[in-house]
Motif scaffolding. Structure first.
Motif, short mmCIF file in Angstrom:
data_model
loop_
_atom_site.label_atom_id
_atom_site.label_comp_id
_atom_site.label_asym_id
_atom_site.label_seq_id
_atom_site.Cartn_x
_atom_site.Cartn_y
_atom_site.Cartn_z
N LEU A 164 0.82 -1.21 0.00
CA LEU A 164 0.00 0.00 0.00
C LEU A 164 0.86 1.26 0.00
O LEU A 164 0.54 2.23 -0.68
CB LEU A 164 -0.93 0.00 1.22
N LYS A 172 0.74 4.06 -2.94
CA LYS A 172 0.36 5.44 -2.62
C LYS A 172 1.47 6.40 -3.00
O LYS A 172 1.21 7.49 -3.53
CB LYS A 172 0.06 5.55 -1.11
N CYS A 193 -5.71 1.98 5.39
CA CYS A 193 -5.98 1.40 4.06
C CYS A 193 -6.30 2.51 3.06
O CYS A 193 -5.89 2.45 1.90
CB CYS A 193 -7.14 0.41 4.14
#
Length: 650
Positions: A75, A79, A326
């Motif tokens: 993640l 990102k 998340c």
């Protein structure tokens, strides 16, 4: 106790390894094959016979934990690739963006933040111009200017504004010139219209300095907040009152439950509560602490009104952290996110043990002790991190909280009523209450020793303090851990103390329109430069290096010629004398300050220089001329405004 918390809060077992993967992400080259191998291994164990699967069940749990670590790393990588994009437009290229932050005053004039059509965000600086104040959120801006990396003063121990912006995915800035931008007003969104309506009512019925505080209390709009008032609240440790936080959302939630108690259908009541809570969250800008509270209250509402069951508060806290991370793993670097979760954790862990220490029969004494225990619990758990981040501690946080929190609660409910009735007398009452609260906070903030500053601790110190807090909760069994943590902390900082005794440094500070140089030997510092330089910059740097002012034994100064140890420094702040020197003066550093009308090639006729230094007291245009000359003559130089404060060992 920790085992009990883990059993009642299964999401803690998920969020802890997930956060570990975000904090210490592994390279993508290794994460994908490792995650694939772990996934195959987990599925393979699940397909084995029952008797063998039962034996390997503990290993499946470890595999799941490692998979969550890999998920956190993935993640972060996704990102960062999406957000971390730098732009390099052509000099004549016109850029277009949407203003996402109200225009604020700055040392350069005005500033705001815009989002380009390609989603990158830029920090925009405007020159002093009355037309800038017409720009509002949601408007379009066409501009042409040089895009640069965000500057950072680089002063030792100073706040790293570049890292702060990077945590919000802002990496570049533009200093616009007069006439190089065009403002295009756009229709306001529904949320902006609601916020502007709230601001109009507050300014109409409250007004003055108190209106800025009222807007900050109600909807988190801090752009109209008086700096002196904000400083008073920071000095007393109650800045959470003027920064929309979970406390505000909890008060609004309690008000909603009371107002909607007449609705007979629980699902309708719960739906209305969730809609209002998230509407308020979006209206206030959805800061990390408000998002945490909104997710937690949503979980509570769903459980209470839809499922008719309650869950562990620890589980709600862990679930909200997991969902928010998340959505944006970068939130873990947000100070508001960290302090919000720590404060709630402190209340959950410490409030009950503290409250049980004293028992009162009187109702009012019990309420006073409840508020006291609550404030101490939140402060105790956030204290180590605040000490590390800000280097200061508000000594009178407890009386400030006990007096200001009830007043702010009354004011918040009064403002919500004002939005509904819009009555002049109510506005006058609220203005008086705001003035009273400001006076109390200002009085506490100006008491002797109200703010203990200059406290510096390392990461080891933060870890040691949290181990001490955990040891206190564990009782007698934890005393050994506490002593061990304190001893290890001392051993960890001992090499740094020994190094400080041998340090020899020269620091050229970065403050616009000022010259300041510190010479450090051991624990003694001697200053050369403008007396008007910021004392805050000097105090922070000297606390960072653990030095006090004094007289250096190996320091000599004759006018603008300085010798410290085996290094020489010449300061040039005026025009050179006519003619040429018969013999060049050899110096290690030549500092150009306060815009002297000199050329680098002329300086070469008088000095043999190891490195040219251009400090922040000179204009950017003059520094650019000197840089061009140094490039052409292949000379070594350093520009303090561009590269930050110059710190060199000698």
């Amino acid at each position: 106790m920790f085992v009990y918390v883990l059993r009642t809060a299964p999401f803690l077992q998920i969020v802890i390894p997930f956060m570990a993967g975000i904090i210490w992400p592994f390279p993508l080259l290794y994460v994908i094959p490792v995650a694939f191998f772990l996934l195959v291994l987990h599925v393979g164990i699940g397909c084995m016979p029952v008797w063998l699967r039962f034996r390997l069940d503990a290993y499946r749990g470890v595999i799941l934990q490692l998979l969550l670590v890999c998920l956190g790393s993935l993640l972060v990588d996704a990102k960062e690739k999406h957000k971390h994009r730098l732009i390099n437009p052509a000099p004549d290229q016109v850029l277009a963006g949407t203003v996402i932050v109200p225009v604020q005053s700055s040392q350069y004039g005005y500033r705001t933040i815009i989002a380009l059509e390609t989603k990158e965000q830029l920090l925009i600086y405007f020159p002093p111009d009355s037309a800038v104040m017409a720009i509002q959120e949601g408007d379009k801006l066409l501009f042409n200017g040089q895009v640069q990396s965000i500057s950072f003063s680089g002063n030792p121990g100073a706040f790293n504004y570049r890292a702060y912006c990077a945590s919000r995915y802002i990496y570049q800035q533009v200093h616009l010139q007069m006439g190089h931008w065009r403002h295009m007003p756009m229709p306001r969104s529904f949320l902006l219209r609601c916020r502007n309506s709230c601001l109009r009512i507050i300014n109409t019925y409250i007004g003055g300095r108190e209106a800025g505080l009222a807007a900050a209390l109600l909807i988190g709009y801090r752009y109209g907040l008086d700096k002196e008032i904000e400083n008073d609240y920071m000095q007393t440790g109650i800045v959470h009152i003027i920064a929309i936080s979970g406390m505000h959302l909890a008060l609004i939630y309690a008000c909603l439950i009371w107002c909607l108690q007449w609705i007979p259908i629980p699902a309708v009541k719960g739906l209305l509560v969730i809609v209002v809570i998230w509407g308020f969250t979006l209206l206030t800008g959805a800061s990390a602490s408000v998002l945490r509270a909104a997710v937690m209250l949503t979980v509570v509402t769903i459980g209470k009104f839809f499922l008719d069951r309650e869950s562990s508060t620890y589980n709600q806290l862990a679930l909200s952290a997991f969902l928010l991370l998340c959505y944006d793993p970068g939130l873990i670097k947000d100070i508001g996110f960290q302090l919000s979760y720590l404060a709630v954790s402190g209340i959950l862990l410490l409030y009950k043990p503290l409250y049980d220490l004293l028992l009162f029969k009187s109702y009012w004494k019990r309420k006073l002790w409840e508020a006291t225990a609550l404030a101490i619990a939140a402060q105790a758990i956030t204290f180590p991190l605040c000490l590390y981040l800000f280097g200061q501690f508000p000594l009178y946080f407890l009386p400030a909280n006990l007096l200001a929190v009830p007043l702010s609660t009354l004011i918040l409910y009064g403002e919500m009523l004002l939005l509904c009735v819009q009555h002049r007398w109510l506005g006058m009452c609220l203005q008086w209450l705001l003035t009273l609260m400001n006076s109390i906070v200002a009085w506490i903030g100006h008491l002797p020793g109200a703010l203990i500053s200059g406290l510096q601790i390392s990461v080891y110190g933060v870890v040691a303090l949290y181990i001490c807090i955990a040891a206190i909760l564990a009782g007698r069994k934890g005393m050994i851990w506490m002593l061990a943590a304190l001893c290890l902390w001392r051993l960890a900082i001992l090499p740094g103390h020994l190094k400080r005794q041998q340090q020899q440094l020269m620091i050229v500070y970065n403050q616009p329109r000022h010259t300041g140089i510190d010479f450090i030997q051991g624990h003694v510092v001697q200053f050369v430069g403008d007396d008007s330089i910021s004392t805050g910059i000097l105090r922070t740097a000297r606390a960072f290096y653990e030095v006090d002012t004094g007289r250096l034994t190996a320091f000599e100064q004759l006018g603008h010629f300085i010798c410290c140890g085996n290094k020489r420094l010449v300061i040039v702040d005026s025009a050179l004398p006519a003619g040429r020197a018969t013999k060049k003066f050899k110096t290690d550093y030549l500092l150009l300050s306060h815009n002297p009308h000199v050329a680098i090639k002329d300086l070469q006729g008088f000095f043999e220089v190891g490195c040219y230094i251009f400090d922040a007291s000179s204009s950017r245009s003059r520094i650019q001329e000197w840089k061009s000359e140094c490039y052409a003559l292949t000379l070594r130089f350093l520009s303090v405004p561009d590269q930050g404060a110059y710190v060199v060992n000698f």
